[in-house]
Design a protein around this motif. Structure first.
Motif, PDB file in Angstrom:
ATOM      1  N   PRO A  76       0.828  -1.207   0.000  1.00  0.00           N
ATOM      2  CA  PRO A  76       0.000   0.000   0.000  1.00  0.00           C
ATOM      3  C   PRO A  76       0.863   1.258   0.000  1.00  0.00           C
ATOM      4  CG  PRO A  76      -0.765  -1.574   1.648  1.00  0.00           C
ATOM      5  CD  PRO A  76       0.554  -2.081   1.162  1.00  0.00           C
ATOM      6  N   GLY A  77       0.298   2.337  -0.538  1.00  0.00           N
ATOM      7  CA  GLY A  77       0.971   3.626  -0.496  1.00  0.00           C
ATOM      8  C   GLY A  77       1.919   3.889  -1.649  1.00  0.00           C
ATOM      9  N   MET A  78       2.105   2.929  -2.545  1.00  0.00           N
ATOM     10  CA  MET A  78       3.028   3.109  -3.665  1.00  0.00           C
ATOM     11  C   MET A  78       2.348   3.574  -4.937  1.00  0.00           C
ATOM     12  SD  MET A  78       5.735  -0.076  -3.635  1.00  0.00           S
ATOM     13  CE  MET A  78       6.555   0.569  -5.119  1.00  0.00           C
ATOM     14  N   ASP A  95       5.009   9.201 -27.342  1.00  0.00           N
ATOM     15  CA  ASP A  95       4.793   7.894 -27.965  1.00  0.00           C
ATOM     16  C   ASP A  95       4.611   6.783 -26.939  1.00  0.00           C
ATOM     17  OD1 ASP A  95       7.447   8.463 -27.372  1.00  0.00           O
ATOM     18  OD2 ASP A  95       8.291   7.382 -29.086  1.00  0.00           O
ATOM     19  N   CYS A  96       4.691   7.129 -25.657  1.00  0.00           N
ATOM     20  CA  CYS A  96       4.355   6.165 -24.598  1.00  0.00           C
ATOM     21  C   CYS A  96       2.854   6.195 -24.351  1.00  0.00           C
ATOM     22  CB  CYS A  96       5.090   6.513 -23.305  1.00  0.00           C
ATOM     23  SG  CYS A  96       4.630   5.466 -21.904  1.00  0.00           S
ATOM     24  N   LEU A  97       2.236   5.025 -24.349  1.00  0.00           N
ATOM     25  CA  LEU A  97       0.838   4.928 -23.946  1.00  0.00           C
ATOM     26  C   LEU A  97       0.792   5.138 -22.433  1.00  0.00           C
ATOM     27  CD1 LEU A  97      -0.096   1.763 -26.042  1.00  0.00           C
ATOM     28  CD2 LEU A  97      -0.908   4.095 -26.465  1.00  0.00           C
ATOM     29  N   HIS A  98       0.250   6.258 -22.016  1.00  0.00           N
ATOM     30  CA  HIS A  98       0.237   6.658 -20.604  1.00  0.00           C
ATOM     31  C   HIS A  98      -0.270   5.487 -19.741  1.00  0.00           C
ATOM     32  CE1 HIS A  98      -1.215   9.914 -17.512  1.00  0.00           C
ATOM     33  NE2 HIS A  98      -0.644   8.884 -16.921  1.00  0.00           N
ATOM     34  N   THR A  99       0.587   5.030 -18.846  1.00  0.00           N
ATOM     35  CA  THR A  99       0.342   3.828 -18.064  1.00  0.00           C
ATOM     36  C   THR A  99       0.149   4.182 -16.592  1.00  0.00           C
ATOM     37  OG1 THR A  99       1.851   2.696 -19.588  1.00  0.00           O
ATOM     38  CG2 THR A  99       1.194   1.496 -17.614  1.00  0.00           C
ATOM     39  N   ALA A 100      -0.703   3.450 -15.900  1.00  0.00           N
ATOM     40  CA  ALA A 100      -0.913   3.653 -14.468  1.00  0.00           C
ATOM     41  C   ALA A 100      -1.118   2.295 -13.804  1.00  0.00           C
ATOM     42  CB  ALA A 100      -2.110   4.574 -14.224  1.00  0.00           C
ATOM     43  N   THR A 101      -1.305   2.312 -12.484  1.00  0.00           N
ATOM     44  CA  THR A 101      -1.426   1.062 -11.739  1.00  0.00           C
ATOM     45  C   THR A 101      -2.319   1.289 -10.524  1.00  0.00           C
ATOM     46  OG1 THR A 101      -0.139  -0.772 -10.789  1.00  0.00           O
ATOM     47  CG2 THR A 101       0.633   1.463 -10.310  1.00  0.00           C
ATOM     48  N   PHE A 102      -2.507   0.243  -9.731  1.00  0.00           N
ATOM     49  CA  PHE A 102      -3.332   0.343  -8.526  1.00  0.00           C
ATOM     50  C   PHE A 102      -2.993  -0.797  -7.570  1.00  0.00           C
ATOM     51  CE2 PHE A 102      -5.887  -1.663 -11.931  1.00  0.00           C
ATOM     52  CZ  PHE A 102      -6.100  -2.922 -11.399  1.00  0.00           C
ATOM     53  N   PHE A 103      -3.514  -0.693  -6.352  1.00  0.00           N
ATOM     54  CA  PHE A 103      -3.319  -1.690  -5.304  1.00  0.00           C
ATOM     55  C   PHE A 103      -4.585  -1.690  -4.463  1.00  0.00           C
ATOM     56  CE2 PHE A 103      -1.522  -3.562  -1.426  1.00  0.00           C
ATOM     57  CZ  PHE A 103      -0.670  -4.524  -1.953  1.00  0.00           C
ATOM     58  N   GLU A 105      -6.409  -0.878  -1.699  1.00  0.00           N
ATOM     59  CA  GLU A 105      -6.197  -0.038  -0.530  1.00  0.00           C
ATOM     60  C   GLU A 105      -7.248   1.063  -0.534  1.00  0.00           C
ATOM     61  OE1 GLU A 105      -2.440   2.053  -0.898  1.00  0.00           O
ATOM     62  OE2 GLU A 105      -2.616   2.050  -3.081  1.00  0.00           O
ATOM     63  N   PRO A 106      -7.564   1.619   0.609  1.00  0.00           N
ATOM     64  CA  PRO A 106      -8.477   2.754   0.630  1.00  0.00           C
ATOM     65  C   PRO A 106      -7.908   3.880  -0.246  1.00  0.00           C
ATOM     66  CG  PRO A 106      -8.134   1.914   2.852  1.00  0.00           C
ATOM     67  CD  PRO A 106      -7.138   1.202   1.972  1.00  0.00           C
ATOM     68  N   GLY A 107      -8.750   4.466  -1.027  1.00  0.00           N
ATOM     69  CA  GLY A 107      -8.297   5.543  -1.894  1.00  0.00           C
ATOM     70  C   GLY A 107      -7.947   5.095  -3.299  1.00  0.00           C
ATOM     71  N   ALA A 108      -7.935   3.770  -3.549  1.00  0.00           N
ATOM     72  CA  ALA A 108      -7.562   3.285  -4.883  1.00  0.00           C
ATOM     73  C   ALA A 108      -8.498   3.838  -5.947  1.00  0.00           C
ATOM     74  CB  ALA A 108      -7.559   1.763  -4.903  1.00  0.00           C
ATOM     75  N   ALA A 109      -9.796   3.835  -5.672  1.00  0.00           N
ATOM     76  CA  ALA A 109     -10.747   4.332  -6.665  1.00  0.00           C
ATOM     77  C   ALA A 109     -10.483   5.797  -6.985  1.00  0.00           C
ATOM     78  CB  ALA A 109     -12.177   4.147  -6.159  1.00  0.00           C
ATOM     79  N   ARG A 110     -10.106   6.568  -5.970  1.00  0.00           N
ATOM     80  CA  ARG A 110      -9.870   8.001  -6.177  1.00  0.00           C
ATOM     81  C   ARG A 110      -8.654   8.240  -7.076  1.00  0.00           C
ATOM     82  NH1 ARG A 110      -9.271   9.057  -1.359  1.00  0.00           N
ATOM     83  NH2 ARG A 110      -7.012   9.145  -1.220  1.00  0.00           N
ATOM     84  N   TYR A 111      -7.520   7.571  -6.779  1.00  0.00           N
ATOM     85  CA  TYR A 111      -6.343   7.864  -7.607  1.00  0.00           C
ATOM     86  C   TYR A 111      -6.437   7.212  -8.979  1.00  0.00           C
ATOM     87  CZ  TYR A 111      -4.122   3.479  -5.764  1.00  0.00           C
ATOM     88  OH  TYR A 111      -3.819   2.182  -5.414  1.00  0.00           O
TER      89      TYR A 111
END
Length: 284
Positions: A76-78, A95-103, A105-111
């Motif tokens: 969590p927290g990363m 040219d990078c397909l903007h990438t993101a991630t999740f874990f 944890e509380p707040g995951a939906a928000r970020y």
């Protein structure tokens, strides 16, 4: 490598599974591979261990038109911090397909919502390293939001190179039943449970599979693709996507390409896998 895609009549390659991370995180990943950590268990020399700018330039020199910045948290927290770095990386490299991630944890939906608002086009979920169940209730709003926006998730859910508590087809099959509109890209063709993940793709039109490390000599030595399933690669040819794991591969980028060619599925299949399918999925 350029001759490979030029002879297919392509404008270049689209690689949906490449890794770019904050420097100190990448160095820790490399140190893990150098030590032949418990998930790998054998020597794994990093072929393209160079600086970030050199790695980006290398992909472009190979003819890669679009690539990703696969990154993933193990605690969590990363994730929010990684997403902030990835947004900056994508801004510096269009040219990078903007990438993101999740874990979970509380707040995951928000970020996750924030990442999508900032332009994230693909997410990475690593069930093996993260050690979490994709069906964790904390992730329900994440999957719902990504499904509603049609944003694909590259998910490492196969049990290779070593099984985890939530790897294998079972947890992913439950996820797709609970969130049927989810667009998944099964990393590494789901190895070693290739057939099971091909079954999932048969049942769910939003499921794709990437070729990362599959079919190469390195992987065939320990988790060979069952040749009885080769015909299914042709049947699902519109949902197979080129992935390589660059730079964290113990062989040349060209070997990843020639490993696809030696499947002998034809030039149309190669064109689709190496460019056209991803171009359609990401509207490139």
């Amino acid at each position: 490598m350029r001759r490979f895609w030029q002879e297919l009549g392509l404008p270049g390659l689209i690689d949906v599974h490449t890794h770019f991370m904050p420097d100190r995180v990448m160095r820790k990943v490399w140190a893990y591979f150098d030590a032949a950590g418990p998930l790998t268990g054998r020597p794994w020399p990093i072929r393209y261990r160079t600086g970030e700018d050199q790695r980006v330039a290398g992909l472009r020199a190979f003819g890669v038109r679009r690539f990703t910045a696969m990154l993933y948290p193990h605690k969590p927290g990363m994730a929010a911090w990684l997403n902030s770095w990835a947004a900056d990386f994508a801004a510096r490299h269009p040219d990078c397909l903007h990438t993101a991630t999740f874990f979970p944890e509380p707040g995951a939906a928000r970020y996750v919502r924030r990442a999508v608002e900032q332009g994230a086009r693909v997410f990475k979920a690593h069930l093996q390293v993260g050690g979490y169940d994709p069906n964790d209730p904390l992730l329900d709003p994440v999957w719902d939001h990504l499904a509603s926006r049609g944003v694909p998730v590259v998910v490492h859910c196969g049990s290779g190179p070593a099984p985890g508590a939530h790897t294998g087809p079972g947890p992913t099959a439950r996820l797709l039943r609970r969130h049927p509109g989810t667009r998944l890209i099964i990393a590494h063709m789901g190895l070693p449970e290739y057939g099971d993940f091909l079954d999932l793709a048969d049942r769910h039109p939003g499921v794709h599979l990437d070729t990362t490390m599959a079919f190469t000599d390195f992987t065939e030595a320990v988790a060979p693709f069952p040749r009885r399933e080769t015909a299914r690669l042709r049947e699902l040819g519109d949902r197979i996507l080129l992935g390589t794991d660059f730079p964290n591969i113990p062989y040349t980028y060209h070997h990843a390409l020639e490993s696809l060619a030696r499947l002998r599925l034809g030039d149309d299949w190669l064109r689709a896998a190496c460019h056209d399918n991803a171009a359609r999925l990401f509207d490139v």
